[in-house]
Design a protein around this motif. Structure first.
Motif, PDB file in Angstrom:
ATOM      1  N   LEU A 105      50.188  12.667  52.514  1.00 13.41           N
ATOM      2  CA  LEU A 105      49.700  11.529  53.293  1.00 13.41           C
ATOM      3  C   LEU A 105      49.006  11.979  54.575  1.00 13.41           C
ATOM      4  CD1 LEU A 105      52.689   9.055  52.885  1.00 13.41           C
ATOM      5  CD2 LEU A 105      50.447   8.912  51.799  1.00 13.41           C
ATOM      6  N   VAL A 106      49.647  12.880  55.302  1.00  9.88           N
ATOM      7  CA  VAL A 106      49.058  13.357  56.549  1.00  9.88           C
ATOM      8  C   VAL A 106      47.768  14.126  56.278  1.00  9.88           C
ATOM      9  CG1 VAL A 106      49.404  14.838  58.557  1.00  9.88           C
ATOM     10  CG2 VAL A 106      51.279  13.406  57.733  1.00  9.88           C
ATOM     11  N   GLY A 107      47.844  15.027  55.289  1.00  8.48           N
ATOM     12  CA  GLY A 107      46.637  15.810  54.971  1.00  8.48           C
ATOM     13  C   GLY A 107      45.498  14.942  54.483  1.00  8.48           C
ATOM     14  N   GLY A 108      45.815  13.975  53.585  1.00 11.98           N
ATOM     15  CA  GLY A 108      44.766  13.084  53.095  1.00 11.98           C
ATOM     16  C   GLY A 108      44.173  12.228  54.206  1.00 11.98           C
ATOM     17  N   TRP A 109      45.040  11.753  55.138  1.00  3.90           N
ATOM     18  CA  TRP A 109      44.568  10.945  56.263  1.00  3.90           C
ATOM     19  C   TRP A 109      43.630  11.750  57.157  1.00  3.90           C
ATOM     20  CZ3 TRP A 109      44.829   5.911  57.587  1.00  3.90           C
ATOM     21  CH2 TRP A 109      44.499   5.575  58.897  1.00  3.90           C
ATOM     22  N   VAL A 110      44.018  12.980  57.453  1.00  4.24           N
ATOM     23  CA  VAL A 110      43.190  13.823  58.321  1.00  4.24           C
ATOM     24  C   VAL A 110      41.879  14.149  57.640  1.00  4.24           C
ATOM     25  CG1 VAL A 110      43.026  16.060  59.458  1.00  4.24           C
ATOM     26  CG2 VAL A 110      45.165  14.761  59.562  1.00  4.24           C
ATOM     27  N   LEU A 111      41.931  14.525  56.362  1.00  5.39           N
ATOM     28  CA  LEU A 111      40.707  14.876  55.645  1.00  5.39           C
ATOM     29  C   LEU A 111      39.769  13.678  55.521  1.00  5.39           C
ATOM     30  CD1 LEU A 111      42.104  17.142  52.776  1.00  5.39           C
ATOM     31  CD2 LEU A 111      40.764  17.854  54.750  1.00  5.39           C
ATOM     32  N   ALA A 112      40.350  12.516  55.163  1.00  2.38           N
ATOM     33  CA  ALA A 112      39.507  11.333  55.035  1.00  2.38           C
ATOM     34  C   ALA A 112      38.896  10.962  56.383  1.00  2.38           C
ATOM     35  CB  ALA A 112      40.334  10.163  54.486  1.00  2.38           C
ATOM     36  N   GLY A 113      39.678  11.087  57.466  1.00  4.25           N
ATOM     37  CA  GLY A 113      39.134  10.783  58.786  1.00  4.25           C
ATOM     38  C   GLY A 113      37.982  11.682  59.166  1.00  4.25           C
ATOM     39  N   ARG A 114      38.132  12.974  58.869  1.00  8.93           N
ATOM     40  CA  ARG A 114      37.055  13.917  59.195  1.00  8.93           C
ATOM     41  C   ARG A 114      35.826  13.647  58.352  1.00  8.93           C
ATOM     42  NH1 ARG A 114      38.121  18.497  62.045  1.00  8.93           N
ATOM     43  NH2 ARG A 114      36.486  19.601  60.906  1.00  8.93           N
ATOM     44  N   MET A 115      36.031  13.342  57.069  1.00  8.61           N
ATOM     45  CA  MET A 115      34.894  13.098  56.192  1.00  8.61           C
ATOM     46  C   MET A 115      34.180  11.789  56.532  1.00  8.61           C
ATOM     47  SD  MET A 115      34.522  15.657  54.098  1.00  8.61           S
ATOM     48  CE  MET A 115      34.945  16.666  55.516  1.00  8.61           C
ATOM     49  N   LEU A 116      34.929  10.775  56.954  1.00  8.01           N
ATOM     50  CA  LEU A 116      34.353   9.449  57.184  1.00  8.01           C
ATOM     51  C   LEU A 116      34.011   9.188  58.643  1.00  8.01           C
ATOM     52  CD1 LEU A 116      36.632   7.316  54.836  1.00  8.01           C
ATOM     53  CD2 LEU A 116      34.361   8.243  54.363  1.00  8.01           C
TER      54      LEU A 116
END
Length: 373
Positions: free
Chosen positions: A87-98
């Motif tokens: 969850l944390v990794g996906g949130w961080v990655l999605a935030g950086r990508m978006l």
């Protein structure tokens, strides 16, 4: 005028970035999973690299080894850690990508609030988000330029329309205060002012129609349009002592015959009235190839500076340094030509003539018999 998009170095696409990011994340998760398998199933075996079988799982449940009381809580704990990590990794990655998309959305909201001068100016290498931001900035620049042009046009049109009304009111006031004044003179002057107001209104209607592209497209031979315009304006040319010469073969294009005739007539009319006082000439030629048809109208006259020529196609610019002041029109002749050419996916070119006068070139798409029927 729209500002050019910034030069960007080529970069990875967003799809590739997301793919690599999620692949790397899964690699990390897989490594953790293998570590868990090794700790609970393979640790303590002499052949630890062999694929575990049922006996290994049974051994993991053997109370003498780990036992359910040890394995199950540990497994739950590991799964919980993986869930939190995912969850944390996906949130961080999605935030950086978006993050670029968030900036674009914020910019869109500012534009919706009326800030046409806002630009996103997204930094970084070229990818889908940067291309979207650059296209958005370019669109805003064009919209801002069009709105500013429309505002100037509205202000100029209001001024031009107010002038004949003010003149009419003044003449009526004078006539009311001077009962001995000949009414026929007043009527003649009022008629001239009214004719000018009608001409201006009709020109505005033609300009609006061309800008909206609200016309039916049909095959048109531009050479026949030239002949029709030249024949119509021949009496005016004779009155001004101007000779008209036409040349060219069949030049098929697609568009509105009425608008193309209006465009050509405006060019020929301008060439006649803005000419030498005596022995003036107007040369009209049409030519074409597989891609374009070109209409060229060249007239004699005084030498025109480049700076003046570049403004002649703007609305209500009459070219005050040009020769004739009679029949000067309402200042929309070349503006209408430019709009009609643009509505037909063409372009207008203005250049001073070497010997004095002006050379006007209109380039339109050629008609293709197989596709434009």
């Amino acid at each position: 005028m729209s500002e050019p998009a910034p030069e960007r170095a080529p970069g990875l696409s967003v799809r590739i970035k997301l793919t690599l990011s999620y692949a790397g994340f899964l690699m990390v998760a897989g490594a953790l999973l293998l570590a868990v398998v090794w700790v609970f199933l393979l640790r303590g075996r002499s052949d630890g690299l062999r694929v575990p079988d049922l006996s290994d799982f049974l051994r993991a449940l053997n109370p003498t080894n780990f036992g359910p009381s040890v394995f199950v809580p540990a497994a739950v704990m590991v799964l919980g850690v993986l869930l939190v990590f995912g969850l944390v990794g996906g949130w961080v990655l999605a935030g950086r990508m978006l993050a670029p998309l968030t900036r674009i959305t914020a910019g869109t909201r500012r534009v919706a609030d009326g800030s046409l001068s806002h630009r996103i100016h997204l930094e970084g290498r070229k990818d889908e988000f940067r291309e979207l931001a650059d296209a958005f900035d370019a669109m805003l620049a064009r919209i801002e330029a069009n709105v500013a042009e429309q505002q100037r046009f509205a202000a100029n049109a209001s001024h031009e329309l107010r002038t004949p009304l003010a003149v009419t009111q003044t003449m009526l006031d004078v006539a009311r205060n001077d009962a001995d004044r000949d009414p026929r003179e007043l009527i003649d002057r009022l008629r001239l002012v009214n004719d000018r107001a009608i001409d201006l209104t009709e020109a505005l209607l033609v300009l609006s129609r061309a800008d909206q592209r609200s016309f039916t497209r049909e095959p048109v031979d531009l050479s026949l349009v030239v002949e029709e315009a030249a024949e119509t304006l021949l009496p005016l040319a004779e009155k001004h002592g101007v000779t008209i010469e036409t040349a060219g073969d069949v030049t098929p294009t697609v568009g509105s015959h009425a608008l193309l005739l209006q465009m050509t007539a405006n060019l020929v009319h301008n060439a006649i009235v803005h000419n030498l006082r005596t022995h003036g000439m107007v040369q009209i030629s049409v030519a074409g190839d597989d891609e374009h048809v070109v209409l060229t109208v060249e007239n004699s006259g005084e030498k025109l500076p480049e700076r003046l020529v570049s403004t002649l196609a703007e609305p209500f610019q009459r070219g005050t340094r040009r020769i004739r002041t009679d029949h000067a029109g309402v200042g929309l002749g070349l503006a209408i030509v430019k709009s009609i050419a643009a509505a037909h996916d063409g372009s207008l070119g203005l250049n001073p003539r070497a010997g004095g006068g002006l050379v006007v070139t209109v380039r339109l798409p050629a008609a293709h018999p197989l596709t434009d029927r």
